[in-house]
Design a protein around this motif. Sequence first.
Motif, PDB file in Angstrom:
ATOM      1  N   ARG A   7       0.926  -1.112  -0.017  1.00 16.20           N
ATOM      2  CA  ARG A   7      -0.199  -0.031  -0.214  1.00 16.20           C
ATOM      3  C   ARG A   7       0.778   1.339   0.112  1.00 16.20           C
ATOM      4  NH1 ARG A   7      -4.708  -0.908  -1.678  1.00 16.20           N
ATOM      5  NH2 ARG A   7      -5.726   0.564  -0.724  1.00 16.20           N
ATOM      6  N   ALA A   8       0.612   2.203  -0.765  1.00 18.53           N
ATOM      7  CA  ALA A   8       1.187   3.418  -0.868  1.00 18.53           C
ATOM      8  C   ALA A   8       0.178   4.514  -0.905  1.00 18.53           C
ATOM      9  CB  ALA A   8       2.069   3.673  -2.066  1.00 18.53           C
ATOM     10  N   GLY A   9      -0.377   4.823   0.368  1.00 15.54           N
ATOM     11  CA  GLY A   9      -1.377   5.892   0.314  1.00 15.54           C
ATOM     12  C   GLY A   9      -2.765   5.175   0.071  1.00 15.54           C
ATOM     13  N   ARG A  10      -3.253   5.473  -0.887  1.00 21.03           N
ATOM     14  CA  ARG A  10      -4.546   4.714  -1.609  1.00 21.03           C
ATOM     15  C   ARG A  10      -4.286   3.868  -2.528  1.00 21.03           C
ATOM     16  NH1 ARG A  10      -9.295   8.352  -3.107  1.00 21.03           N
ATOM     17  NH2 ARG A  10      -7.940   8.333  -5.110  1.00 21.03           N
ATOM     18  N   GLU A  11      -3.354   3.761  -2.915  1.00 14.43           N
ATOM     19  CA  GLU A  11      -2.842   2.788  -4.199  1.00 14.43           C
ATOM     20  C   GLU A  11      -2.234   1.483  -3.735  1.00 14.43           C
ATOM     21  OE1 GLU A  11      -1.787   5.604  -7.874  1.00 14.43           O
ATOM     22  OE2 GLU A  11      -0.288   5.123  -6.177  1.00 14.43           O
ATOM     23  N   ALA A  12      -2.456   0.314  -4.407  1.00 15.29           N
ATOM     24  CA  ALA A  12      -1.570  -0.676  -4.219  1.00 15.29           C
ATOM     25  C   ALA A  12      -0.552  -0.663  -5.236  1.00 15.29           C
ATOM     26  CB  ALA A  12      -2.426  -1.888  -4.285  1.00 15.29           C
ATOM     27  N   ARG A  13       0.765  -1.044  -4.956  1.00 12.11           N
ATOM     28  CA  ARG A  13       1.596  -0.856  -5.991  1.00 12.11           C
ATOM     29  C   ARG A  13       2.273  -2.301  -5.886  1.00 12.11           C
ATOM     30  NH1 ARG A  13       2.429   3.706  -8.184  1.00 12.11           N
ATOM     31  NH2 ARG A  13       4.653   3.344  -8.849  1.00 12.11           N
ATOM     32  N   TYR A  14       2.440  -2.830  -7.125  1.00 14.84           N
ATOM     33  CA  TYR A  14       2.820  -4.392  -7.396  1.00 14.84           C
ATOM     34  C   TYR A  14       4.232  -4.292  -7.972  1.00 14.84           C
ATOM     35  CZ  TYR A  14      -2.063  -5.412  -6.499  1.00 14.84           C
ATOM     36  OH  TYR A  14      -3.061  -5.787  -5.600  1.00 14.84           O
ATOM     37  N   ARG A  15       4.919  -5.208  -7.708  1.00 15.42           N
ATOM     38  CA  ARG A  15       6.475  -5.483  -8.204  1.00 15.42           C
ATOM     39  C   ARG A  15       6.527  -7.242  -8.486  1.00 15.42           C
ATOM     40  NH1 ARG A  15       9.502  -7.599  -4.247  1.00 15.42           N
ATOM     41  NH2 ARG A  15       9.066  -7.536  -2.189  1.00 15.42           N
ATOM     42  N   VAL A  16       7.330  -7.317  -9.375  1.00 18.23           N
ATOM     43  CA  VAL A  16       7.729  -8.832  -9.525  1.00 18.23           C
ATOM     44  C   VAL A  16       8.401  -9.260  -8.481  1.00 18.23           C
ATOM     45  CG1 VAL A  16       9.076 -10.368 -11.138  1.00 18.23           C
ATOM     46  CG2 VAL A  16       7.651  -8.485 -12.096  1.00 18.23           C
ATOM     47  N   VAL A  17       8.348 -10.672  -8.001  1.00 19.14           N
ATOM     48  CA  VAL A  17       9.165 -11.391  -7.192  1.00 19.14           C
ATOM     49  C   VAL A  17       9.584 -12.570  -7.695  1.00 19.14           C
ATOM     50  CG1 VAL A  17       8.964 -12.596  -4.744  1.00 19.14           C
ATOM     51  CG2 VAL A  17       7.428 -10.486  -5.217  1.00 19.14           C
ATOM     52  N   PRO A  18      11.086 -12.455  -8.050  1.00 15.87           N
ATOM     53  CA  PRO A  18      11.461 -13.367  -8.973  1.00 15.87           C
ATOM     54  C   PRO A  18      11.825 -14.887  -8.155  1.00 15.87           C
ATOM     55  CG  PRO A  18      13.257 -11.944  -8.291  1.00 15.87           C
ATOM     56  CD  PRO A  18      11.818 -11.201  -7.487  1.00 15.87           C
ATOM     57  N   GLU A  19      11.774 -15.079  -6.803  1.00 20.06           N
ATOM     58  CA  GLU A  19      12.089 -16.042  -6.061  1.00 20.06           C
ATOM     59  C   GLU A  19      11.236 -17.282  -6.541  1.00 20.06           C
ATOM     60  OE1 GLU A  19      13.563 -12.891  -3.842  1.00 20.06           O
ATOM     61  OE2 GLU A  19      11.525 -13.197  -4.560  1.00 20.06           O
ATOM     62  N   GLN A  20       9.972 -17.185  -6.668  1.00 21.14           N
ATOM     63  CA  GLN A  20       9.401 -18.685  -7.195  1.00 21.14           C
ATOM     64  C   GLN A  20       9.826 -18.895  -8.521  1.00 21.14           C
ATOM     65  OE1 GLN A  20       8.197 -19.427  -4.402  1.00 21.14           O
ATOM     66  NE2 GLN A  20       6.140 -20.057  -5.070  1.00 21.14           N
ATOM     67  N   LEU A  21       9.961 -18.092  -9.362  1.00 20.94           N
ATOM     68  CA  LEU A  21      10.563 -18.400 -10.773  1.00 20.94           C
ATOM     69  C   LEU A  21      11.807 -19.122 -10.535  1.00 20.94           C
ATOM     70  CD1 LEU A  21       9.761 -15.210 -12.925  1.00 20.94           C
ATOM     71  CD2 LEU A  21       8.576 -17.518 -12.920  1.00 20.94           C
ATOM     72  N   GLY A  22      12.648 -18.673  -9.700  1.00 20.94           N
ATOM     73  CA  GLY A  22      13.924 -19.383  -9.323  1.00 20.94           C
ATOM     74  C   GLY A  22      13.713 -20.786  -8.898  1.00 20.94           C
ATOM     75  N   ILE A  23      12.895 -20.930  -7.947  1.00 25.47           N
ATOM     76  CA  ILE A  23      12.504 -22.359  -7.385  1.00 25.47           C
ATOM     77  C   ILE A  23      11.837 -23.293  -8.305  1.00 25.47           C
ATOM     78  CG2 ILE A  23      10.843 -23.581  -5.771  1.00 25.47           C
ATOM     79  CD1 ILE A  23      11.047 -20.919  -4.056  1.00 25.47           C
ATOM     80  N   THR A  24      10.777 -22.509  -9.477  1.00 22.80           N
ATOM     81  CA  THR A  24      10.409 -23.473 -10.310  1.00 22.80           C
ATOM     82  C   THR A  24      11.553 -23.988 -11.305  1.00 22.80           C
ATOM     83  OG1 THR A  24       8.243 -22.430 -10.020  1.00 22.80           O
ATOM     84  CG2 THR A  24       8.652 -23.441 -12.198  1.00 22.80           C
ATOM     85  N   ALA A  25      12.434 -22.649 -11.630  1.00 20.43           N
ATOM     86  CA  ALA A  25      13.392 -23.141 -12.728  1.00 20.43           C
ATOM     87  C   ALA A  25      14.477 -24.286 -11.989  1.00 20.43           C
ATOM     88  CB  ALA A  25      14.409 -22.013 -13.045  1.00 20.43           C
ATOM     89  N   ARG A  26      14.875 -24.158 -10.890  1.00 18.23           N
ATOM     90  CA  ARG A  26      15.443 -25.487 -10.308  1.00 18.23           C
ATOM     91  C   ARG A  26      14.777 -26.760 -10.009  1.00 18.23           C
ATOM     92  NH1 ARG A  26      16.939 -20.820  -7.081  1.00 18.23           N
ATOM     93  NH2 ARG A  26      15.350 -21.431  -5.674  1.00 18.23           N
ATOM     94  N   TRP A  27      13.535 -26.685 -10.005  1.00 20.12           N
ATOM     95  CA  TRP A  27      12.813 -27.928 -10.002  1.00 20.12           C
ATOM     96  C   TRP A  27      12.760 -28.232 -11.343  1.00 20.12           C
ATOM     97  CZ3 TRP A  27       8.066 -29.138 -12.535  1.00 20.12           C
ATOM     98  CH2 TRP A  27       7.541 -30.183 -12.083  1.00 20.12           C
TER      99      TRP A  27
END
Length: 132
Positions: A82-102
Motif C-alpha cells: 500500500r502506498a496511500g490509497r494505491e496498491a503498488r505491485y512488483r515482480v518477486v523472482p524467487e518463485q520463478l527461481g524455485i520453479t526453474a531449479r525444480w
Amino acid sequence: MTDDRGRGRAVGSAGGPDAGADAATEVFAALADPTRRRILDALAAHGEATATVLAAELPVSRQAVVKHLGVLDRAGLVAGRRAGREARYRVVPEQLGITARWMDRIAADWDGRLAAIKRLAEAGGGDPGSGP
C-alpha cells in the motif's frame, strides 16, 4: 494481496525429492494465462506499477487486472504494498527461481534415464524384432 514477508503462500523450497513441485504447479497455473504473462512482463519493465497503470497498457479492465494480480500474488510471482490509497505491485523472482531449479532437476533425471536407455540399446547389438 500478501505482504513482503510472503505470508499465505506455500513456497515449496524445503528439501526432499518433490521440493518445488507445489510451487511449480502454482507458477505454471498462474503463467498459463497470456494476460497474466503480459502483466508480469509489464511489471518487470516498470519495476513497480499500480493496477490502473497496468490496465492502461492491456486490453482488459482495471478490475480484471486486479484479479489477475491476485492470482500472480498467490503464486508468489508478485507482491503488493500500500502506498496511500494505491496498491503498488512488483515482480518477486524467487518463485520463478524455485520453479526453474525444480525443472532443472526433472531435466537432469530425464537426461540420466535417456542416457541409460541409449547405453542399453547400444549394448544390445541387434534389433529385438529381428529374431528367428
